[in-house]
Scaffold this motif. Structure first.
Motif, PDB file in Angstrom:
ATOM      1  N   LEU A  25     -26.051  -0.418   5.139  1.00  0.00           N
ATOM      2  CA  LEU A  25     -27.474  -0.687   5.323  1.00  0.00           C
ATOM      3  C   LEU A  25     -27.893  -0.236   6.714  1.00  0.00           C
ATOM      4  O   LEU A  25     -27.195  -0.510   7.682  1.00  0.00           O
ATOM      5  CB  LEU A  25     -27.763  -2.193   5.220  1.00  0.00           C
ATOM      6  CG  LEU A  25     -27.527  -2.874   3.907  1.00  0.00           C
ATOM      7  CD1 LEU A  25     -27.599  -4.381   4.086  1.00  0.00           C
ATOM      8  CD2 LEU A  25     -28.573  -2.423   2.922  1.00  0.00           C
ATOM      9  N   ARG A  26     -29.036   0.407   6.784  1.00  0.00           N
ATOM     10  CA  ARG A  26     -29.612   0.738   8.092  1.00  0.00           C
ATOM     11  C   ARG A  26     -30.608  -0.368   8.436  1.00  0.00           C
ATOM     12  O   ARG A  26     -31.469  -0.713   7.629  1.00  0.00           O
ATOM     13  CB  ARG A  26     -30.294   2.090   8.064  1.00  0.00           C
ATOM     14  CG  ARG A  26     -29.318   3.223   7.845  1.00  0.00           C
ATOM     15  CD  ARG A  26     -29.980   4.556   7.842  1.00  0.00           C
ATOM     16  NE  ARG A  26     -31.398   4.437   7.513  1.00  0.00           N
ATOM     17  CZ  ARG A  26     -32.243   5.431   7.495  1.00  0.00           C
ATOM     18  NH1 ARG A  26     -31.867   6.625   7.755  1.00  0.00           N
ATOM     19  NH2 ARG A  26     -33.506   5.239   7.181  1.00  0.00           N
TER      20      ARG A  26
ATOM     21  N   LEU B 138     -27.066 -11.251  13.289  1.00  0.00           N
ATOM     22  CA  LEU B 138     -27.503 -10.306  12.261  1.00  0.00           C
ATOM     23  C   LEU B 138     -26.526 -10.298  11.088  1.00  0.00           C
ATOM     24  O   LEU B 138     -26.948 -10.340   9.928  1.00  0.00           O
ATOM     25  CB  LEU B 138     -27.647  -8.903  12.848  1.00  0.00           C
ATOM     26  CG  LEU B 138     -27.979  -7.803  11.848  1.00  0.00           C
ATOM     27  CD1 LEU B 138     -29.332  -8.056  11.192  1.00  0.00           C
ATOM     28  CD2 LEU B 138     -27.957  -6.448  12.537  1.00  0.00           C
ATOM     29  N   CYS B 139     -25.234 -10.273  11.367  1.00  0.00           N
ATOM     30  CA  CYS B 139     -24.243 -10.275  10.285  1.00  0.00           C
ATOM     31  C   CYS B 139     -24.336 -11.552   9.460  1.00  0.00           C
ATOM     32  O   CYS B 139     -24.267 -11.506   8.229  1.00  0.00           O
ATOM     33  CB  CYS B 139     -22.841 -10.090  10.855  1.00  0.00           C
ATOM     34  SG  CYS B 139     -22.532  -8.420  11.477  1.00  0.00           S
ATOM     35  N   ARG B 140     -24.534 -12.696  10.110  1.00  0.00           N
ATOM     36  CA  ARG B 140     -24.687 -13.961   9.374  1.00  0.00           C
ATOM     37  C   ARG B 140     -25.958 -13.940   8.530  1.00  0.00           C
ATOM     38  O   ARG B 140     -25.965 -14.408   7.386  1.00  0.00           O
ATOM     39  CB  ARG B 140     -24.699 -15.143  10.337  1.00  0.00           C
ATOM     40  CG  ARG B 140     -23.334 -15.475  10.922  1.00  0.00           C
ATOM     41  CD  ARG B 140     -23.331 -16.798  11.667  1.00  0.00           C
ATOM     42  NE  ARG B 140     -24.363 -16.890  12.690  1.00  0.00           N
ATOM     43  CZ  ARG B 140     -24.242 -16.458  13.949  1.00  0.00           C
ATOM     44  NH1 ARG B 140     -23.105 -15.900  14.331  1.00  0.00           N
ATOM     45  NH2 ARG B 140     -25.229 -16.593  14.806  1.00  0.00           N
TER      46      ARG B 140
ATOM     47  N   VAL C 187     -20.982  -1.266  11.937  1.00  0.00           N
ATOM     48  CA  VAL C 187     -20.075  -0.127  12.055  1.00  0.00           C
ATOM     49  C   VAL C 187     -20.607   0.939  13.014  1.00  0.00           C
ATOM     50  O   VAL C 187     -19.837   1.750  13.498  1.00  0.00           O
ATOM     51  CB  VAL C 187     -19.746   0.505  10.687  1.00  0.00           C
ATOM     52  CG1 VAL C 187     -18.939  -0.450   9.840  1.00  0.00           C
ATOM     53  CG2 VAL C 187     -20.975   0.950   9.958  1.00  0.00           C
ATOM     54  N   ARG C 188     -21.904   0.904  13.272  1.00  0.00           N
ATOM     55  CA  ARG C 188     -22.482   1.829  14.257  1.00  0.00           C
ATOM     56  C   ARG C 188     -23.694   1.154  14.877  1.00  0.00           C
ATOM     57  O   ARG C 188     -24.485   0.529  14.189  1.00  0.00           O
ATOM     58  CB  ARG C 188     -22.888   3.139  13.601  1.00  0.00           C
ATOM     59  CG  ARG C 188     -23.311   4.184  14.619  1.00  0.00           C
ATOM     60  CD  ARG C 188     -23.553   5.558  14.007  1.00  0.00           C
ATOM     61  NE  ARG C 188     -24.639   5.469  13.042  1.00  0.00           N
ATOM     62  CZ  ARG C 188     -24.646   6.082  11.869  1.00  0.00           C
ATOM     63  NH1 ARG C 188     -23.639   6.814  11.503  1.00  0.00           N
ATOM     64  NH2 ARG C 188     -25.668   5.955  11.053  1.00  0.00           N
TER      65      ARG C 188
ATOM     66  N   ILE D 173     -24.934  -1.315   9.113  1.00  0.00           N
ATOM     67  CA  ILE D 173     -24.195  -2.506   8.707  1.00  0.00           C
ATOM     68  C   ILE D 173     -23.435  -2.188   7.426  1.00  0.00           C
ATOM     69  O   ILE D 173     -23.988  -1.591   6.502  1.00  0.00           O
ATOM     70  CB  ILE D 173     -25.172  -3.674   8.428  1.00  0.00           C
ATOM     71  CG1 ILE D 173     -26.018  -3.979   9.651  1.00  0.00           C
ATOM     72  CG2 ILE D 173     -24.437  -4.909   7.938  1.00  0.00           C
ATOM     73  CD1 ILE D 173     -25.243  -4.503  10.827  1.00  0.00           C
ATOM     74  N   ARG D 174     -22.174  -2.588   7.377  1.00  0.00           N
ATOM     75  CA  ARG D 174     -21.353  -2.372   6.173  1.00  0.00           C
ATOM     76  C   ARG D 174     -21.104  -3.713   5.492  1.00  0.00           C
ATOM     77  O   ARG D 174     -20.763  -4.692   6.141  1.00  0.00           O
ATOM     78  CB  ARG D 174     -20.030  -1.722   6.549  1.00  0.00           C
ATOM     79  CG  ARG D 174     -19.126  -1.520   5.350  1.00  0.00           C
ATOM     80  CD  ARG D 174     -18.132  -0.433   5.546  1.00  0.00           C
ATOM     81  NE  ARG D 174     -18.839   0.840   5.663  1.00  0.00           N
ATOM     82  CZ  ARG D 174     -18.398   1.867   6.400  1.00  0.00           C
ATOM     83  NH1 ARG D 174     -17.281   1.786   7.062  1.00  0.00           N
ATOM     84  NH2 ARG D 174     -19.085   2.987   6.454  1.00  0.00           N
ATOM     85  N   VAL D 175     -21.302  -3.713   4.175  1.00  0.00           N
ATOM     86  CA  VAL D 175     -21.051  -4.895   3.353  1.00  0.00           C
ATOM     87  C   VAL D 175     -19.908  -4.555   2.406  1.00  0.00           C
ATOM     88  O   VAL D 175     -20.056  -3.690   1.537  1.00  0.00           O
ATOM     89  CB  VAL D 175     -22.312  -5.296   2.550  1.00  0.00           C
ATOM     90  CG1 VAL D 175     -22.027  -6.542   1.721  1.00  0.00           C
ATOM     91  CG2 VAL D 175     -23.500  -5.502   3.469  1.00  0.00           C
TER      92      VAL D 175
END
Length: 89
Positions: free
Chosen positions: A4-5, A44-46, A62-63, A72-74
């Motif tokens: 996801l961007r 943000l990850c939470r 991831v970047r 973001i990688r899920v």
């Protein structure tokens, strides 16, 4: 696995939330955490994990560790399932 961007706004007023999408499809996120020692990225990850109903351990940056534009990688979901779970955001 899905990527996801996201455009992150740290130190936002109010509660943490996904605030919609830009025309180019980038998700907009607002978190109250400051961009210090990775706290905004952790928030943000939470936030993304909660929105997708997955454990936070399956969501990672991831970047874009320091800039506001993030990738973001899920893990464990494909892109179609991520879009379905995000719905109208």
């Amino acid at each position: 696995m899905a990527d996801l961007r996201i455009r992150l706004t740290p130190r936002a007023k109010g509660r943490d939330r996904l605030a919609g999408r830009r025309e180019d499809g980038v998700l907009l996120a607002r978190v109250s955490a400051p961009p210090v020692d990775g706290r905004a990225n952790d928030a943000l990850c939470r936030l993304v994990a909660g929105a997708l109903d997955v454990p936070p351990s399956r969501v990672s940056v991831v970047r874009g560790q320091t800039p506001r534009e993030k990738l973001i990688r899920v893990d464990g979901l494909d892109e179609a399932e991520v879009e379905r779970r995000l719905g109208e955001i």
